[in-house]
Design an enzyme around this catalytic site. Sequence first.
Site, PDB file in Angstrom:
ATOM      1  N   ASP A   1      -3.913  -5.638 -10.529  1.00  0.00           N
ATOM      2  CA  ASP A   1      -2.931  -4.486 -10.663  1.00  0.00           C
ATOM      3  C   ASP A   1      -2.811  -3.951 -12.133  1.00  0.00           C
ATOM      4  O   ASP A   1      -2.596  -2.795 -12.646  1.00  0.00           O
ATOM      5  CB  ASP A   1      -1.852  -4.571  -9.851  1.00  0.00           C
TER       6      ASP A   1
ATOM      7  N   GLU B   1       6.293  -5.181 -12.059  1.00  0.00           N
ATOM      8  CA  GLU B   1       5.588  -4.745 -10.889  1.00  0.00           C
ATOM      9  C   GLU B   1       5.448  -5.666  -9.742  1.00  0.00           C
ATOM     10  O   GLU B   1       5.080  -6.803  -9.943  1.00  0.00           O
ATOM     11  CB  GLU B   1       4.303  -3.957 -10.773  1.00  0.00           C
ATOM     12  N   GLY B   2       6.300  -5.825  -8.604  1.00  0.00           N
ATOM     13  CA  GLY B   2       6.448  -6.782  -7.656  1.00  0.00           C
ATOM     14  C   GLY B   2       5.152  -6.647  -6.792  1.00  0.00           C
ATOM     15  O   GLY B   2       4.215  -5.758  -6.897  1.00  0.00           O
ATOM     16  N   ALA B   3       4.913  -7.614  -5.670  1.00  0.00           N
ATOM     17  CA  ALA B   3       4.294  -7.590  -4.868  1.00  0.00           C
ATOM     18  C   ALA B   3       4.828  -7.516  -3.430  1.00  0.00           C
ATOM     19  O   ALA B   3       5.791  -8.085  -2.803  1.00  0.00           O
ATOM     20  CB  ALA B   3       3.492  -9.193  -4.799  1.00  0.00           C
TER      21      ALA B   3
ATOM     22  N   PRO C   1       0.885  12.245  -6.469  1.00  0.00           N
ATOM     23  CA  PRO C   1       0.191  12.897  -5.687  1.00  0.00           C
ATOM     24  C   PRO C   1      -0.927  11.737  -5.339  1.00  0.00           C
ATOM     25  O   PRO C   1      -1.280  10.842  -5.909  1.00  0.00           O
ATOM     26  CB  PRO C   1      -0.599  14.011  -6.199  1.00  0.00           C
TER      27      PRO C   1
ATOM     28  N   GLU D   1       0.746  -1.399  -0.171  1.00  0.00           N
ATOM     29  CA  GLU D   1       0.211   0.034  -0.054  1.00  0.00           C
ATOM     30  C   GLU D   1       0.862   1.174  -0.108  1.00  0.00           C
ATOM     31  O   GLU D   1       0.500   2.052   0.737  1.00  0.00           O
ATOM     32  CB  GLU D   1      -1.081   0.042   1.222  1.00  0.00           C
ATOM     33  N   VAL D   2       1.926   1.444  -0.674  1.00  0.00           N
ATOM     34  CA  VAL D   2       2.696   2.383  -0.850  1.00  0.00           C
ATOM     35  C   VAL D   2       2.516   3.155  -2.163  1.00  0.00           C
ATOM     36  O   VAL D   2       3.234   4.338  -2.288  1.00  0.00           O
ATOM     37  CB  VAL D   2       4.315   1.986  -0.581  1.00  0.00           C
ATOM     38  N   GLY D   3       1.896   2.704  -3.090  1.00  0.00           N
ATOM     39  CA  GLY D   3       1.617   3.280  -4.365  1.00  0.00           C
ATOM     40  C   GLY D   3       2.361   2.596  -5.618  1.00  0.00           C
ATOM     41  O   GLY D   3       2.641   3.384  -6.590  1.00  0.00           O
TER      42      GLY D   3
ATOM     43  N   LYS E   1       3.043  -8.258 -14.268  1.00  0.00           N
ATOM     44  CA  LYS E   1       2.635  -8.527 -12.914  1.00  0.00           C
ATOM     45  C   LYS E   1       3.128  -9.992 -12.659  1.00  0.00           C
ATOM     46  O   LYS E   1       2.232 -11.003 -12.947  1.00  0.00           O
ATOM     47  CB  LYS E   1       1.243  -8.349 -12.436  1.00  0.00           C
TER      48      LYS E   1
END
Length: 238
Positions: A50, A109-111, A200, A12-14, A37
């Site tokens: 994702d 993109e990792g998990a 943002p 949950e860091v974006g 992914k």
Amino acid sequence: MTILVITGTGTEVGKTITTAAVAATAFAAGRSVAVLKPAQTGVRPDERGDADEVARLAGAVTTLELARYPEPLAPATAARRSGLAPVRPHEVADAAAKLATEHDLVLVEGAGGLLVRFDDEGGTLADAARLLAAPVLVVASAGLGTLNTTELTARELRFRGLDFAGVLIGGWPNEPDLASRCNLADLPVVAGAPLLGAVPEGVGALDPADFRAGAPSWLAPRLGGSWDAATHNARCTP
């Protein structure tokens, strides 16, 4: 760069919105883009993952999932509990390399974080990045606690001899608190790597056209954008 591995300092860091911003910026510059992914967890077969979200926001990018597991757990745990085959680092590297023969840019993109396990043998995204000899972008949160997790991730990247591209803040608050403002200067110091942008918070809810228009302004030139750390710091730090 042809392949870029995107990891985070945690969940949950974006990472997904950051991946979409990088993809949208590259696509707008005329590059063909693929998003890989390796392991999608916590999503049913009929739900969007994702990679689907990246495509919705970024535009006509190629997407590929190697595995999907229903429970929201680390990939190795989710695979074991579901009875499905795990993903191995060499499979991730092979898939990314193949996509790179057909696209100008491949985003992996990792998990979760860098050392979240894909399999019970301890294979991780870091192992896939090593096999690919690809740079790694670390997505970090803005506020209190991010310096520790970012420095730990940076140290592990260097210990493994990986190419550390830099750090990007994955959810810059609309009203940054004192810790967030101070972290603008401290993050690149503890990471020993440049700050490459600040996405943002809340931009994932934008209309895709507005997201694509804004994306280059959130990313530094190395990622194809126009974001400047000094200008951003001056604007956000009283």
